[in-house]
Design an enzyme around this catalytic site. Structure first.
Site, short mmCIF file in Angstrom:
data_model
loop_
_atom_site.label_atom_id
_atom_site.label_comp_id
_atom_site.label_asym_id
_atom_site.label_seq_id
_atom_site.Cartn_x
_atom_site.Cartn_y
_atom_site.Cartn_z
N GLU A 151 0.85 -1.19 0.00
CA GLU A 151 0.00 0.00 0.00
C GLU A 151 0.88 1.24 0.00
O GLU A 151 1.86 1.31 0.77
CB GLU A 151 -0.91 0.03 1.24
CG GLU A 151 -1.97 1.10 1.12
CD GLU A 151 -2.92 1.13 2.32
OE1 GLU A 151 -4.06 1.57 2.15
OE2 GLU A 151 -2.51 0.71 3.41
N ALA A 292 2.02 -0.10 10.67
CA ALA A 292 1.59 -1.47 10.37
C ALA A 292 0.86 -1.46 9.04
O ALA A 292 0.56 -0.40 8.49
CB ALA A 292 0.68 -2.00 11.49
N GLU A 294 -2.35 -3.68 6.86
CA GLU A 294 -3.46 -4.59 7.10
C GLU A 294 -3.60 -5.71 6.08
O GLU A 294 -4.72 -6.21 5.87
CB GLU A 294 -4.77 -3.79 7.12
CG GLU A 294 -5.18 -3.14 5.79
CD GLU A 294 -4.71 -1.71 5.60
OE1 GLU A 294 -5.30 -0.99 4.78
OE2 GLU A 294 -3.75 -1.31 6.29
N ASN A 295 -2.53 -6.16 5.43
CA ASN A 295 -2.64 -7.26 4.47
C ASN A 295 -3.60 -8.33 5.00
O ASN A 295 -3.46 -8.77 6.14
CB ASN A 295 -1.27 -7.90 4.25
CG ASN A 295 -0.16 -6.89 4.10
OD1 ASN A 295 -0.16 -6.09 3.19
ND2 ASN A 295 0.78 -6.92 5.03
N HIS A 327 -6.50 -1.53 15.25
CA HIS A 327 -6.67 -0.74 14.02
C HIS A 327 -6.53 -1.63 12.79
O HIS A 327 -7.36 -1.58 11.88
CB HIS A 327 -5.62 0.38 14.00
CG HIS A 327 -5.65 1.23 12.77
ND1 HIS A 327 -6.13 2.51 12.76
CD2 HIS A 327 -5.24 0.99 11.49
CE1 HIS A 327 -6.02 3.02 11.55
NE2 HIS A 327 -5.47 2.11 10.75
N GLU A 328 -5.49 -2.44 12.76
CA GLU A 328 -5.26 -3.28 11.58
C GLU A 328 -6.30 -4.38 11.45
O GLU A 328 -6.69 -4.75 10.34
CB GLU A 328 -3.86 -3.88 11.62
CG GLU A 328 -2.73 -2.86 11.71
CD GLU A 328 -2.79 -1.76 10.67
OE1 GLU A 328 -3.23 -2.02 9.53
OE2 GLU A 328 -2.42 -0.61 10.99
N HIS A 331 -9.40 -3.17 9.75
CA HIS A 331 -9.27 -3.13 8.30
C HIS A 331 -9.65 -4.46 7.64
O HIS A 331 -9.97 -4.48 6.44
CB HIS A 331 -7.83 -2.81 7.91
CG HIS A 331 -7.49 -1.36 7.92
ND1 HIS A 331 -8.24 -0.41 7.26
CD2 HIS A 331 -6.45 -0.70 8.50
CE1 HIS A 331 -7.68 0.78 7.42
NE2 HIS A 331 -6.61 0.64 8.18
N GLU A 350 -9.09 4.48 6.54
CA GLU A 350 -8.25 4.88 7.66
C GLU A 350 -9.01 5.62 8.76
O GLU A 350 -8.74 5.42 9.95
CB GLU A 350 -7.08 5.72 7.17
CG GLU A 350 -6.17 5.00 6.18
CD GLU A 350 -5.58 3.72 6.75
OE1 GLU A 350 -5.67 3.48 7.97
OE2 GLU A 350 -5.02 2.93 5.97
#
Length: 887
Positions: A151, A292, A294-295, A327-328, A331, A350
């Protein structure tokens, strides 16, 4: 091609990638070979065509061929391959014209490099713990792991692809890796075979769900892991959750692991949609440009954002790890399951993930008062950035993917989340989350827009959400609400808030919907909400106000500043014990911002702060210390005012720091520990004699090796910083040595910030040279510089270094424009002198500044705003300090 964006031709769309990487060179040039078969859907009935355009960057395409579905002809090879380096594209030309619509397979063989710029498929250096397999890549000093960061637009650095968020596809990934190393990807292993190459194996992973290229990920290294399982069942099974690290660090993943499985279950319930993949892996990456990424199914983290050692880590990192993990994970639904249609709507990913990340941490750790933290960190930071002319709307046009890196900023994340919080408070949390759940179900595995979210929330709430939220998202800036008093009533006027305080009529045309959160009553303790809920016009008068007490914007849920009359501001300060933590933070933050812009005054702010000497809440102290640090920085070049403000600030914190002491007590709350660390570093840097003496005593015991327990892990930043400020070269060298040898996961960050406290310009120059040496990882270069940039005594040395060593700075950081832009934006924005702004502007004139042009504009706007404030308030601040006995 849409007129407002530069995108790939729309008649070719990928549906599946079969990607294979082999012959990875673990040393030397770090090259690898790859092949990718891309299943295409071609819809071009009206025109003949002879080429296909896709994204590549810094790849060498060896060959490509195209097989049309149903054709008995052999695959058609390319006649010519051409590159557009600037647009990061390759054109594959097939010679004779083709007239065909339908399915096809494009097969490409290519070569890439596992680079060292933290983008694409890249390598991270680290010093290993324990025995390391011989196959692990290494040089004289470091070993290497390999991972991806795609990203926003860096999948194209790793393999040829259609690298736009709405060109979703499924992926099969096959990696050839050493037999004694671990390979990871988004999905679990499907098959592992011995490779034809001796000592290697091939790992094929299960097919991914349909997703955007930027969410694909893989990693290779000497990894180990800790594992847990979700309590909820998914398709009849408890999901495996793992934290992967390089050898010797896995136990430091336990805290993140414990949070992870709980949050996966919590979000599955909140979003009313089960986590859709068969596993959740978290990977600690030693060099990482962001916090970080978020894959989907393989989330990658900077080490300090996922690892925590209760014995050696500062407790502040416990909070950081918990939040970044949340947070991740947010996502995985909001961004991965449903993806923004184009980068202009980055905030959809985001902003929401930021808000709901804190929402999850509030659920797990209610004693942390995370919304107080959100207000003092996220909301105030968003205000500061959005108060500039050079800000941008939350949803901003993005011409091509290369522009998007500069909007991975505080507007997209922090203003976006602040506005989400405002909307949630207005609709009610339950209604808001139901609308979000409906949105996710309606758009699962697809792309969506801001209007799609508003439609779902409108349907759920029965309110026209777009009508009052549209301007918040699509217009730049935010309002200040100026209050005028008359007996029994108040008049309110909204105008655009600018740091410079000089909004022109054409810049002040927006009429925001402003939720008032107005409380009034005979006293602060007896106050209740007023029936008028929102201001929907430029000016209005609110009646039935008990002027014994009133307060606007309860808990600072509305994203706006409030400018009270000076006497009312003082009364609210006196009533502080009856205000919430968020209210007090808002009061202090608003008073400072209004002083900066000229709507209020610095003297009003200082008078407001005087009663706060007996404040008990850490988060309020955090706002006070930040505010006073900013004020002191503005006047640091004016000797008498600087000394007077220092004296005032020291008086403010003196009793609090002496009361809290140095010892962490059994069972003490997280917030109390944070307050101790904050007060000690504040008082010590101000020169509080007892604090400085104690810090130096503990520092000497620690550095000499006589007592390595002399400094509590949460006080390293305070003690190191105080001792570097007052201890000169010897202390600086001791902390630099600590940086080079620390084994604590957060030790390097803490040491760099502390080294930035130097007071001597020669040491500051030494520090900048150290930052740009090979001894400091690329990810840490801007964090060290920020520390120096915040240091009034020597901040000019950052600018001196940049202009005198621009070729080095650019060469070192421009491989990843995100890192370069942040380095400049946060390294050069603290000056108060317009002549420095002029120097910076002149220096970059005529240069190609694409990729960091927005950062330069923010720097210029910020410095000129600071200079205007200093010039306007200098005389009155001096007079106030004299009257109050501080001069």
């Amino acid at each position: 091609m849409a007129s407002d964006r530069d995108i790939l031709p729309g008649w070719v769309k990928p549906s599946h990638y079969s990607l294979s990487l082999h012959d990875l060179e673990f040393g030397g040039n770090f090259t690898y070979q790859g092949s990718v078969d891309i299943k295409l859907d071609i819809q071009n009935d009206s025109n003949q065509w002879n080429d296909i355009v896709l994204n590549t960057f810094q790849l060498k395409i060896h060959s490509a061929k195209l097989k049309l579905s149903g054709s008995k002809d052999a695959p058609r090879p390319t006649k010519e391959i051409s590159y557009d380096e600037k647009r990061q594209r390759a054109t594959l030309s097939f010679g004779d014209a083709i007239q065909y619509s339908g399915e096809a397979v494009l097969s490409v063989k290519f070569e890439g490099v596992m680079n060292n710029v933290m983008a694409g498929f890249y390598r991270s250096k680290y010093k290993p713990k324990g025995e390391v397999p011989a196959s692990v890549a290494k040089d004289d000093e470091f070993h290497y792991m390999f991972s991806t960061q795609f990203e926003s637009c860096d999948a194209r650095r790793a393999f040829p692809c259609f690298d736009e968020p709405n060109l979703k596809a499924t992926f099969d990934v096959l990696l050839e890796v050493p037999e004694d190393q671990v390979a990871l990807s988004n999905m679990p292993e499907k098959e592992v075979k011995k490779s034809e190459k001796s000592g290697f194996k091939t790992v094929l992973f299960d097919r991914t769900p349909i997703m955007s290229t930027y969410l694909l990920a893989w990693a290779i290294g000497d990894f180990e892991h800790v594992e847990a399982f979700t309590k909820r069942k998914y398709n009849g099974k408890n999901l495996p959750v793992r934290v992967y690290t390089t050898r010797g660090l896995k136990q430091q993943g336990e805290f993140a692991l414990d949070n992870c499985h709980k949050i996966v279950d919590y979000f599955s319930e909140v979003f009313q949609f089960d986590y859709p993949l068969p596993k959740v892996d978290l990977l600690a990456v030693h060099e990482f440009s962001h916090g970080a990424m978020e894959n989907w199914g393989l989330i990658t983290y900077r080490t300090t954002a996922v690892l925590f050692d209760p014995k050696t880590s500062a407790d502040a990192y416990r909070n950081r790890v918990a939040y970044v993990v949340a947070h991740e994970l947010a996502h995985q639904w909001f961004g991965n399951l449903v993806t923004m249609d184009w980068w202009s709507e980055l905030w959809l990913n985001e902003g929401f993930a930021t808000w709901v990340g804190w929402f999850a941490i509030d659920h797990l750790y209610p004693e942390w008062n995370v919304w107080g933290q959100f207000v003092t960190e996220s909301v105030q930071t968003a205000f500061n950035v959005d108060a500039l002319r050079t800000s941008h709307a939350i949803e901003v046009p993005v011409y091509d993917g290369l522009e998007v890196d500069q909007i991975f900023d505080h507007i997209s994340y922090l203003k976006g989340s602040s506005v989400i919080r405002m909307l949630s408070a207005h609709l009610g949390e339950k209604v808001f989350l139901q609308g979000v759940a409906d949105y996710l179900k309606a758009h699962q595995y697809k792309n969506a827009t801001t209007n799609d979210l508003w439609s779902a929330l409108s349907k759920t709430s029965g309110q026209d959400v777009n009508s009052f939220m549209d301007l918040w998202i699509r217009r730049i800036g935010f309002p200040v609400l100026t209050v005028a008093e008359e007996p029994g009533q108040i008049s309110l006027r909204q105008q655009r808030f600018l740091l410079s305080g000089d909004a022109k009529p054409e810049e002040d045309e927006t009429i925001w919907w402003i939720p008032l959160g107005l409380r009034t009553g005979s006293s602060a303790s007896a106050a209740s909400l007023h029936k008028i809920g929102a201001l929907t016009q430029k000016e209005d008068t609110i009646r039935d106000i008990d002027d014994s007490f009133y307060h606007i914007n309860k808990d600072l849920t509305g994203f706006y500043r409030t400018n009270y009359p000076p006497a009312r501001l003082l009364k609210l300060g006196e009533a502080k014990d009856h205000l919430s933590v968020q209210d007090k933070i808002g009061l202090v933050g608003d008073a400072y911002a209004n002083a900066m812009a000229g709507y209020g005054s610095t003297t009003g702010l200082l008078a407001l702060l005087k009663p706060f000497h007996n404040e008990t809440e850490y988060l309020v102290w955090a706002q006070i210390t930040t505010t006073m640090g900013n004020v002191r920085s503005m006047f640091s070049g004016v000797e008498d005012i600087s000394q007077g403000l220092k004296k005032f600030n020291l008086e403010l914190v003196k009793s609090a720091v002496e009361e809290i002491g140095w010892e962490f007590k059994e069972g003490e709350s997280f917030l109390t520990g944070q307050k101790r660390a904050s007060l000690i570093i504040t008082a010590g840097l101000l020169g509080h004699e007892g604090t400085v003496a104690e810090a130096q005593k503990r520092f000497d015991l620690y550095i000499s090796g006589k007592d390595k327990d002399a400094i509590h892990p949460s006080l390293r930043s305070a003690v190191f910083g105080i001792c570097v400020k007052y201890g000169g070269e010897s202390a600086y060298n001791a902390v630099q040595n600590e940086y080079l040898n620390t084994t604590s996961i957060d030790g390097k960050e803490i040491c760099l910030r502390s080294m930035g406290r130097v007071q001597d310009k020669a040491l500051a120059k030494n520090f900048m040279n150290f930052i740009f040496s090979d001894k400091v990882a690329m990810q840490d270069k801007h964090s060290g510089t920020i520390a120096l940039a915040n240091n009034s005594a020597v901040k000019i040395e950052v600018w001196n270094f940049v202009r005198n060593n621009w070729d080095l700075v650019y060469k070192t950081l421009s491989g990843n424009m995100v890192v370069l832009e942040r380095f400049l934006r946060f390294g050069l924005n603290k000056f108060v002198d317009e002549s420095v702004a002029d120097e910076i502007k002149k220096f970059y004139e005529g240069m190609d500044v694409r990729g960091f042009d927005k950062g330069l504009a923010v720097i210029d706007d910020t410095i000129r705003g600071h200079a205007k404030y200093k010039e306007r308030d200098e005389r009155v601040v001096r007079e106030w300090l004299a009257e109050e006995g501080y001069l």
